[in-house]
Design an enzyme around this catalytic site. Structure first.
Site, PDB file in Angstrom:
ATOM      1  N   GLN A  31      35.312  44.686  12.193  1.00 38.35           N
ATOM      2  CA  GLN A  31      35.903  45.540  11.174  1.00 38.35           C
ATOM      3  C   GLN A  31      36.834  44.759  10.247  1.00 38.35           C
ATOM      4  OE1 GLN A  31      37.495  48.356  13.938  1.00 38.35           O
ATOM      5  NE2 GLN A  31      38.356  46.705  15.176  1.00 38.35           N
ATOM      6  N   HIS A  62      51.643  57.910  20.487  1.00 37.03           N
ATOM      7  CA  HIS A  62      51.515  57.138  21.737  1.00 37.03           C
ATOM      8  C   HIS A  62      52.185  57.846  22.909  1.00 37.03           C
ATOM      9  CE1 HIS A  62      50.869  53.562  18.871  1.00 37.03           C
ATOM     10  NE2 HIS A  62      49.712  53.995  19.322  1.00 37.03           N
ATOM     11  N   ASP A  86      46.310  48.035  19.411  1.00 26.90           N
ATOM     12  CA  ASP A  86      47.690  47.834  18.920  1.00 26.90           C
ATOM     13  C   ASP A  86      48.684  47.793  20.073  1.00 26.90           C
ATOM     14  OD1 ASP A  86      48.518  50.779  19.346  1.00 26.90           O
ATOM     15  OD2 ASP A  86      46.792  50.947  18.014  1.00 26.90           O
ATOM     16  N   GLU A 106      39.395  46.718  25.007  1.00 26.56           N
ATOM     17  CA  GLU A 106      39.333  46.787  23.536  1.00 26.56           C
ATOM     18  C   GLU A 106      38.179  45.917  23.064  1.00 26.56           C
ATOM     19  OE1 GLU A 106      41.146  47.959  20.457  1.00 26.56           O
ATOM     20  OE2 GLU A 106      39.389  46.849  19.770  1.00 26.56           O
ATOM     21  N   ASP A 136      33.346  46.123  25.326  1.00 28.17           N
ATOM     22  CA  ASP A 136      33.031  47.505  24.944  1.00 28.17           C
ATOM     23  C   ASP A 136      33.502  48.444  26.055  1.00 28.17           C
ATOM     24  OD1 ASP A 136      31.874  49.961  24.415  1.00 28.17           O
ATOM     25  OD2 ASP A 136      30.018  49.084  23.651  1.00 28.17           O
ATOM     26  N   GLY A 137      34.351  49.399  25.706  1.00 31.38           N
ATOM     27  CA  GLY A 137      34.917  50.312  26.696  1.00 31.38           C
ATOM     28  C   GLY A 137      33.863  51.110  27.444  1.00 31.38           C
ATOM     29  N   ASP A 154      41.936  55.668  23.239  1.00 31.36           N
ATOM     30  CA  ASP A 154      42.661  55.593  21.961  1.00 31.36           C
ATOM     31  C   ASP A 154      41.757  54.863  20.988  1.00 31.36           C
ATOM     32  OD1 ASP A 154      44.449  55.470  19.918  1.00 31.36           O
ATOM     33  OD2 ASP A 154      45.638  53.846  20.781  1.00 31.36           O
ATOM     34  N   SER A 155      40.775  55.586  20.471  1.00 26.34           N
ATOM     35  CA  SER A 155      39.720  54.941  19.689  1.00 26.34           C
ATOM     36  C   SER A 155      39.923  55.164  18.208  1.00 26.34           C
ATOM     37  CB  SER A 155      38.366  55.530  20.091  1.00 26.34           C
ATOM     38  OG  SER A 155      38.322  56.877  19.689  1.00 26.34           O
ATOM     39  N   ASP A 157      38.090  56.486  14.645  1.00 28.57           N
ATOM     40  CA  ASP A 157      37.314  57.702  14.406  1.00 28.57           C
ATOM     41  C   ASP A 157      35.873  57.489  14.888  1.00 28.57           C
ATOM     42  OD1 ASP A 157      39.581  58.680  13.180  1.00 28.57           O
ATOM     43  OD2 ASP A 157      38.959  57.987  11.194  1.00 28.57           O
TER      44      ASP A 157
HETATM   45  N1  SAM Z   1      45.467  55.475  17.217  1.00 27.01           N
HETATM   46  C1  SAM Z   1      44.384  55.099  16.374  1.00 27.01           C
HETATM   47  C2  SAM Z   1      43.673  56.305  15.821  1.00 27.01           C
HETATM   48  O1  SAM Z   1      43.752  57.381  16.432  1.00 27.01           O
HETATM   49  O2  SAM Z   1      43.043  56.177  14.760  1.00 27.01           O
HETATM   50  C3  SAM Z   1      43.463  54.160  17.098  1.00 27.01           C
HETATM   51  C4  SAM Z   1      44.142  52.838  17.335  1.00 27.01           C
HETATM   52  S1  SAM Z   1      43.298  51.556  18.145  1.00 27.01           S
HETATM   53  C5  SAM Z   1      43.659  50.229  17.072  1.00 27.01           C
HETATM   54  C6  SAM Z   1      41.565  51.852  17.977  1.00 27.01           C
HETATM   55  C7  SAM Z   1      40.741  50.707  18.549  1.00 27.01           C
HETATM   56  O3  SAM Z   1      39.558  51.202  19.151  1.00 27.01           O
HETATM   57  C8  SAM Z   1      40.286  49.662  17.523  1.00 27.01           C
HETATM   58  O4  SAM Z   1      41.027  48.490  17.679  1.00 27.01           O
HETATM   59  C9  SAM Z   1      38.781  49.464  17.844  1.00 27.01           C
HETATM   60  O5  SAM Z   1      38.403  48.097  17.826  1.00 27.01           O
HETATM   61  C10 SAM Z   1      38.683  50.088  19.233  1.00 27.01           C
HETATM   62  N2  SAM Z   1      37.338  50.533  19.627  1.00 27.01           N
HETATM   63  C11 SAM Z   1      36.423  51.234  18.906  1.00 27.01           C
HETATM   64  N3  SAM Z   1      35.304  51.440  19.628  1.00 27.01           N
HETATM   65  C12 SAM Z   1      35.508  50.857  20.850  1.00 27.01           C
HETATM   66  C13 SAM Z   1      34.727  50.723  22.026  1.00 27.01           C
HETATM   67  N4  SAM Z   1      33.482  51.227  22.104  1.00 27.01           N
HETATM   68  N5  SAM Z   1      35.267  50.076  23.092  1.00 27.01           N
HETATM   69  C14 SAM Z   1      36.518  49.552  23.036  1.00 27.01           C
HETATM   70  N6  SAM Z   1      37.311  49.643  21.930  1.00 27.01           N
HETATM   71  C15 SAM Z   1      36.810  50.282  20.861  1.00 27.01           C
END
Ligand code: SAM
Length: 284
Positions: A31, A62, A86, A106, A136-137, A154-155, A157
């Site tokens: 991204q 949080h 984060d 993450e 990948d989670g 905490d992903s 969108d």
């Molecule tokens: N609080 C924020 C929100 O609600 O928009 C989200 C913050 S956090 C930075 C979101 C993270 O989810 C991103 O860094 C992204 O890389 C991660 N992410 C997205 N899909 C994922 C997956 N399948 N497995 C692990 N992490 C993932």
């Protein structure tokens, strides 16, 4: 010259914040990643032009992501955060002395590295109980059955790699990864703008878990300001915080309290109608 960052929150709605300084800008493997210093919200993490968190309002989000499941669980010892690069949810999880292991899965390691360097007020990755897995989670959860007491998503969108985090096959893998009494929470977007998504997540959780519910909180930088969290449990009632444990810990929180916890499950009718059928959630 004034510099503004604009996020298209929906096709017809934008939010703009005045930027003091662009602290970081790169395209990672997954991204476009920016850290902005803004006049209104302090430092802000932006991924693919979507605001993720800011120094000014991060606590509201949080604290509600971490403390609702951890104070509802009778003895949270092993906790997994998916996404959350984060580090804000992990920081709140680590405030619980019962927690022995706080793991973060993450997908984008650059988010963690940049947040550690430029958003130190938001995270606490150096706690010896914390471990970061760059993966990948979804796969991580599938590979760790019967391992965690609380799992928090905490992903970003539901686009790209985050899409599957909102689907039933993932919820089934989460159920298997949770130990007895396990509790699951995921951010589930805005009740104004993402109504179908909330319905879909709630219906899926009800099919997979014996207990599912929705709670809400306020996050000014997210679309509409009013945000939802979907919670599911293998047993404990997520609406009931352990207020005695809360008093004993004496945590200096800025949003969460046990009263806020209980109140967050009281839904306005336009939100309650997204949680159907009413009879199968966490009980009256
Ligand atoms: N609080 C924020 C929100 O609600 O928009 C989200 C913050 S956090 C930075 C979101 C993270 O989810 C991103 O860094 C992204 O890389 C991660 N992410 C997205 N899909 C994922 C997956 N399948 N497995 C692990 N992490 C993932």
């Amino acid at each position: 010259m004034e510099v503004w960052f604009t996020e298209n929150q929906t096709q017809h709605l934008r939010i703009s914040v005045r930027v003091r300084n662009i602290l970081h800008h790169e395209r990672s493997e997954y991204q476009e990643l920016m850290v902005l210093d803004t006049h209104e919200f302090g430092r802000m993490l932006v991924l693919d032009n979507v605001i993720q968190t800011s120094e000014r309002d991060e606590f509201a989000y949080h604290e509600m992501m971490a403390h609702v499941p951890l104070f509802a669980h009778p003895n949270p010892r092993r906790v997994l955060v998916i996404g959350g690069g984060d580090g804000g949810v992990l920081r709140e999880v680590l405030r619980h002395p019962t927690v022995e292991a706080a793991h973060l899965a993450e997908i984008d390691g650059r988010v963690v590295e940049v947040a550690r360097e430029l958003l130190p007020a938001i995270n606490n990755f150096d706690d010896p109980r914390a471990r970061v897995f760059v993966t990948d989670g979804i796969r991580y959860v599938q590979e760790h059955p019967d391992t965690y007491d609380v799992i928090i998503v905490d992903s970003t969108d539901p686009v790209g790699p985050a899409v599957a985090l909102f689907q039933e096959s993932f919820h089934r893998a989460v159920f298997a990864a949770l130990r007895e009494n396990g509790i699951f929470v995921q951010q589930s977007e805005s009740p104004f703008y993402h109504r179908d998504l909330i319905r879909q997540v709630q219906a899926s959780l009800r099919r997979v878990f014996p207990v599912a519910a929705l709670y809400w909180g306020v996050v000014p930088t997210y679309p509409g300001g009013l945000w939802t969290y979907s919670v599911a449990s293998k047993g404990p009632d997520p609406r009931r915080p352990d207020a005695e444990r809360w008093s004993r810990y004496g945590l200096a929180t800025r949003y969460y309290t046990p009263d806020v916890h209980r109140a967050a499950f009281v839904l306005p009718p336009f939100v309650a109608e997204l949680v159907e059928p009413a009879g199968r959630d966490a009980g009256a």
